[in-house]
Motif scaffolding. Structure first.
Motif, PDB file in Angstrom:
ATOM      1  N   ARG A 150     -48.643  59.941  39.099  1.00  0.00           N
ATOM      2  CA  ARG A 150     -49.033  60.212  40.485  1.00  0.00           C
ATOM      3  C   ARG A 150     -50.168  61.235  40.551  1.00  0.00           C
ATOM      4  NH1 ARG A 150     -44.760  61.465  45.137  1.00  0.00           N
ATOM      5  NH2 ARG A 150     -44.612  63.508  44.206  1.00  0.00           N
ATOM      6  N   ASP A 153     -53.341  59.585  39.788  1.00  0.00           N
ATOM      7  CA  ASP A 153     -53.776  58.799  40.931  1.00  0.00           C
ATOM      8  C   ASP A 153     -54.549  59.689  41.911  1.00  0.00           C
ATOM      9  OD1 ASP A 153     -53.565  56.168  42.183  1.00  0.00           O
ATOM     10  OD2 ASP A 153     -52.477  57.227  43.755  1.00  0.00           O
ATOM     11  N   ARG A 154     -54.029  60.900  42.109  1.00  0.00           N
ATOM     12  CA  ARG A 154     -54.684  61.861  42.989  1.00  0.00           C
ATOM     13  C   ARG A 154     -56.076  62.192  42.455  1.00  0.00           C
ATOM     14  NH1 ARG A 154     -56.033  64.815  46.982  1.00  0.00           N
ATOM     15  NH2 ARG A 154     -55.015  66.763  47.552  1.00  0.00           N
ATOM     16  N   ILE A 156     -57.934  60.378  40.531  1.00  0.00           N
ATOM     17  CA  ILE A 156     -58.838  59.226  40.672  1.00  0.00           C
ATOM     18  C   ILE A 156     -59.441  59.211  42.073  1.00  0.00           C
ATOM     19  CG2 ILE A 156     -58.986  56.703  40.651  1.00  0.00           C
ATOM     20  CD1 ILE A 156     -56.706  56.773  38.542  1.00  0.00           C
ATOM     21  N   GLY A 157     -58.606  59.538  43.072  1.00  0.00           N
ATOM     22  CA  GLY A 157     -59.117  59.642  44.442  1.00  0.00           C
ATOM     23  C   GLY A 157     -60.214  60.688  44.552  1.00  0.00           C
ATOM     24  N   LEU A 158     -60.023  61.827  43.888  1.00  0.00           N
ATOM     25  CA  LEU A 158     -61.034  62.887  43.944  1.00  0.00           C
ATOM     26  C   LEU A 158     -62.300  62.477  43.200  1.00  0.00           C
ATOM     27  CD1 LEU A 158     -58.868  66.111  43.393  1.00  0.00           C
ATOM     28  CD2 LEU A 158     -59.764  65.203  45.534  1.00  0.00           C
ATOM     29  N   GLU A 199     -50.576  49.104  36.529  1.00  0.00           N
ATOM     30  CA  GLU A 199     -50.378  48.515  37.851  1.00  0.00           C
ATOM     31  C   GLU A 199     -50.562  49.571  38.937  1.00  0.00           C
ATOM     32  OE1 GLU A 199     -48.996  46.216  40.992  1.00  0.00           O
ATOM     33  OE2 GLU A 199     -47.444  47.584  40.286  1.00  0.00           O
ATOM     34  N   ILE A 200     -50.056  50.774  38.675  1.00  0.00           N
ATOM     35  CA  ILE A 200     -50.155  51.835  39.682  1.00  0.00           C
ATOM     36  C   ILE A 200     -51.583  52.382  39.764  1.00  0.00           C
ATOM     37  CG2 ILE A 200     -49.397  54.166  40.275  1.00  0.00           C
ATOM     38  CD1 ILE A 200     -46.676  53.443  38.997  1.00  0.00           C
ATOM     39  N   LEU A 201     -52.194  52.616  38.617  1.00  0.00           N
ATOM     40  CA  LEU A 201     -53.490  53.304  38.638  1.00  0.00           C
ATOM     41  C   LEU A 201     -54.672  52.342  38.787  1.00  0.00           C
ATOM     42  CD1 LEU A 201     -52.891  56.079  35.972  1.00  0.00           C
ATOM     43  CD2 LEU A 201     -52.781  56.267  38.447  1.00  0.00           C
ATOM     44  N   SER A 202     -54.490  51.115  38.417  1.00  0.00           N
ATOM     45  CA  SER A 202     -55.533  50.086  38.453  1.00  0.00           C
ATOM     46  C   SER A 202     -56.926  50.591  38.073  1.00  0.00           C
ATOM     47  CB  SER A 202     -55.547  49.347  39.797  1.00  0.00           C
ATOM     48  OG  SER A 202     -55.656  50.231  40.875  1.00  0.00           O
ATOM     49  N   ILE A 203     -57.024  51.197  36.885  1.00  0.00           N
ATOM     50  CA  ILE A 203     -58.323  51.442  36.266  1.00  0.00           C
ATOM     51  C   ILE A 203     -58.228  50.926  34.828  1.00  0.00           C
ATOM     52  CG2 ILE A 203     -58.995  53.424  37.698  1.00  0.00           C
ATOM     53  CD1 ILE A 203     -58.180  55.268  35.404  1.00  0.00           C
TER      54      ILE A 203
ATOM     55  N   ARG B 173     -55.443  56.305  47.396  1.00  0.00           N
ATOM     56  CA  ARG B 173     -54.852  57.066  46.304  1.00  0.00           C
ATOM     57  C   ARG B 173     -53.969  58.197  46.806  1.00  0.00           C
ATOM     58  NH1 ARG B 173     -55.685  54.512  41.408  1.00  0.00           N
ATOM     59  NH2 ARG B 173     -57.713  53.506  41.430  1.00  0.00           N
ATOM     60  N   SER B 174     -53.122  58.689  45.915  1.00  0.00           N
ATOM     61  CA  SER B 174     -52.262  59.824  46.216  1.00  0.00           C
ATOM     62  C   SER B 174     -53.086  60.969  46.794  1.00  0.00           C
ATOM     63  CB  SER B 174     -51.591  60.268  44.917  1.00  0.00           C
ATOM     64  OG  SER B 174     -50.696  61.292  45.165  1.00  0.00           O
ATOM     65  N   GLY B 175     -52.600  61.550  47.899  1.00  0.00           N
ATOM     66  CA  GLY B 175     -53.312  62.676  48.502  1.00  0.00           C
ATOM     67  C   GLY B 175     -54.311  62.254  49.549  1.00  0.00           C
ATOM     68  N   GLN B 176     -54.643  60.963  49.617  1.00  0.00           N
ATOM     69  CA  GLN B 176     -55.578  60.505  50.630  1.00  0.00           C
ATOM     70  C   GLN B 176     -54.813  60.103  51.873  1.00  0.00           C
ATOM     71  OE1 GLN B 176     -57.673  57.413  48.508  1.00  0.00           O
ATOM     72  NE2 GLN B 176     -59.231  58.859  47.821  1.00  0.00           N
ATOM     73  N   SER B 193     -48.222  56.298  45.942  1.00  0.00           N
ATOM     74  CA  SER B 193     -47.244  57.332  46.234  1.00  0.00           C
ATOM     75  C   SER B 193     -47.985  58.621  46.574  1.00  0.00           C
ATOM     76  CB  SER B 193     -46.383  57.514  44.991  1.00  0.00           C
ATOM     77  OG  SER B 193     -45.692  58.711  45.047  1.00  0.00           O
ATOM     78  N   ARG B 210     -46.656  52.230  48.096  1.00  0.00           N
ATOM     79  CA  ARG B 210     -45.778  53.229  47.474  1.00  0.00           C
ATOM     80  C   ARG B 210     -45.787  54.522  48.270  1.00  0.00           C
ATOM     81  NH1 ARG B 210     -48.425  50.806  43.171  1.00  0.00           N
ATOM     82  NH2 ARG B 210     -47.043  49.567  41.861  1.00  0.00           N
TER      83      ARG B 210
END
Lengths: 271, 271
Positions: A150, A153-154, A156-158, A199-203, B173-176, B193, B210
């Motif tokens: 998780r 994932d955060r 990746i958003g940043l 599957e969750i991160l899709s990179i 993504r998480s945090g967005q 998530s 999620r």
């Protein structure tokens, strides 16, 4: 064209520094000029893992603030001529870093190296955002475990929002490096398996580094794992990952230390 | 929900005048109910699930049903502010209470209290033209929605959601946090998530959910949630929510749609 690579994860303790050292050394072994830069100001570790802690004079902050020249702060690796370390300061904190200072250092490194590998601190604050700020490739390090995934994932958003390349409308190239992977435990459902994480991160997946005692052993003697024992499973996995970073097609497998039947039997009994 | 209309003062000397325009905005009205202590407990429970729910939102506090005295209202405002609720106005209290310590007092979206601000020289600022009045009434009625208020006897039972849907073409993504107060949100990727989608209308996710999805965030109980695979942390429709714990196993991991029925969220499989 030099590449600025950030090794990041969000969560601490997943293997960013180990991976920075191992990938940096593996890239240098393929005859490219590499600088590894420690952005973990205040909690520097990369110098220890690289075995350069007794030769630190100037650091990233000194160069960013103009108190030292880049060539004074760069430490050449004793084993590889084309591998350099720019250490972090241990006495300052992340607020001492400014975006302009980091930009100047990165621009100067860009003129001298093929790869600039930035070791990001954990978290999503200033240190981590500045480490990724000028990158054009990111290696996201994750363990097969929900909290690490998780946090990744955060991050990746940043990477897609707070970096210069993203703000200019470009696309940050992102790769997943799955570390401390234990195929047996994943199969028994005690860990997330590779497919769950992807599957969750899709990179795209850059590599799978198996859980191994060799990693800790190498860190403790101050040697990147790729230089410590070239034939060990994690070492081969990092070397493959480095080749993939350079664009080579290397089939993805989960390297393991081949053990004979007897060893495996005894190993199991002992456990 | 309620509407606010700024008075337009009569135009005088064109060389020095400041322009005011009558405009109406939908705002979120929070209606505490008695006993206040119990209501705060529930609010705190909500805030624990969505700590950022009130951030950056304009909120009007409606205490019509409570009949509180002035000090209690002052307390209420202070406690809400302490929880990060940004109060733009108070309604349901005596307009003569207006002072610097309380938020501006609004009357129930139908008429505007005489503005106590000295800026306009004590002029009765409420001077709506018939067409302004008609437009205002129309908006107030539309906003009154399904609530049984004095203004809603003749209202259209299907209030318009005028805005176009917001289409998100990437993973959230998480945090967005995706916030679209006026219409539907369509996400082509997955919602991770730790990510939030808040929509005034329905939410469609063509990936795995999620994170948390809030449809009909302004009270539209006809809003729905659709997704290809349900692994959500929380679903909310029209202010009623359901956490992951309450989601039945037989719909988890499936393509589903969720709607509000008798103040409960009903989840049905799509296939």
């Amino acid at each position: 064209m030099p590449k600025i690579l950030v090794v990041t994860s969000g969560k601490g303790g997943v293997g960013k520094t180990t991976s920075t050292a191992a990938l940096g050394a593996a890239l240098a072994q393929s005859n490219q000029k590499v600088a590894v830069v420690d952005f973990d100001v205040g909690l520097r570790n990369l110098d220890l893992v690289m075995g350069a802690e007794r030769r630190v004079v100037y650091d990233l902050i000194n160069v960013a603030q103009g108190d030292a020249k880049l060539h004074q702060a760069l430490i050449r690796d004793k084993r590889l001529d084309n591998l350099y370390l720019l250490p972090a300061s241990q006495t300052r904190d992340k607020d001492a870093l400014t975006e302009e200072g980091v930009r100047r250092v990165i621009d100067e490194l860009r003129e001298r190296f093929d790869w600039i590998v930035c070791d990001s601190p954990a978290g999503i604050e200033r240190g981590a955002t500045l480490a990724m700020r000028f990158a054009d490739v990111a290696v996201v390090v994750a363990n097969p475990e929900v909290s690490s995934v998780r946090d990744s994932d955060r991050i990746i958003g940043l990477l897609d929002a707070k970096t210069e390349i993203a703000e200019k409308g470009g696309r940050m190239e992102k790769h997943l490096l799955l570390t401390r992977y234990d195929a047996g435990r994943a199969a028994r459902g005690e860990m997330l398996n590779v497919d769950d994480v992807l599957e969750i991160l899709s990179i795209p997946l850059l590599g799978i580094i198996p859980e191994s005692e060799d990693v800790l052993r190498a860190s403790n003697v101050g040697t990147p794992v790729t230089l410590h024992s070239g034939t060990s499973a994690p070492s081969r996995a990092y070397a493959d990952a480095a080749r993939r970073l350079c664009g080579a097609e290397v089939p993805m497998d989960i390297p393991s230390d081949k053990k004979g039947l007897l060893v495996r039997l005894f190993g199991r009994r002992a456990a | 929900m309620t509407a606010q209309l700024e008075p337009s003062p009569p135009l005088t000397q064109p060389s020095t005048h400041i322009r005011f325009r009558g405009r109406s905005f939908p705002v979120l009205a929070l209606e505490p109910d008695a006993p206040i202590a119990g209501w705060f407990e529930r609010l705190d429970a909500c805030l624990e699930h969505s700590p950022a729910f009130f951030s950056r939102k304009a909120i009007v506090i409606d205490v019509t049903k409570l009949g509180l005295d002035r000090d209690t209202v002052g307390d209420l405002v202070e406690q809400l502010s302490g929880r990060g609720v940004r109060i733009m106005g108070l309604t349901g209290v005596d307009p003569s209470w207006a002072c610097d310590d309380l938020p501006p007092i609004l009357t129930n979206g139908r008429s505007i209290a005489a503005d106590e601000a000295p800026a306009e020289g004590g002029e009765d600022a409420l001077s709506l033209t018939p067409s302004e009045r008609a437009a205002f009434d129309e908006i107030a009625q539309a906003l009154a929605g399904g609530e049984a208020g004095p203004a809603s006897q003749t209202h259209d039972p299907e209030p318009e959601r005028s805005a176009a849907p917001l289409i998100v073409e990437t993973a959230v993504r998480s945090g967005q946090s995706i916030f679209h107060p006026d219409g539907d949100v369509i996400v082509i990727g997955s919602v991770s998530s730790g990510a939030d989608i808040v929509a005034g209308g329905s939410v469609h996710v063509y990936g795995t959910v999620r994170g948390r999805i809030m449809a009909g965030a302004y009270g539209d109980s006809r809003a729905r949630i659709f997704c290809r695979r349900l692994e959500a942390e929380l679903l909310a429709v029209g202010g009623f929510y359901m956490t992951a714990d309450e989601i039945r196993d037989d719909v988890r991991g499936r393509a589903v749609h969720a709607r509000l029925e008798d103040e409960t969220i009903k989840i049905t499989k799509l296939d």
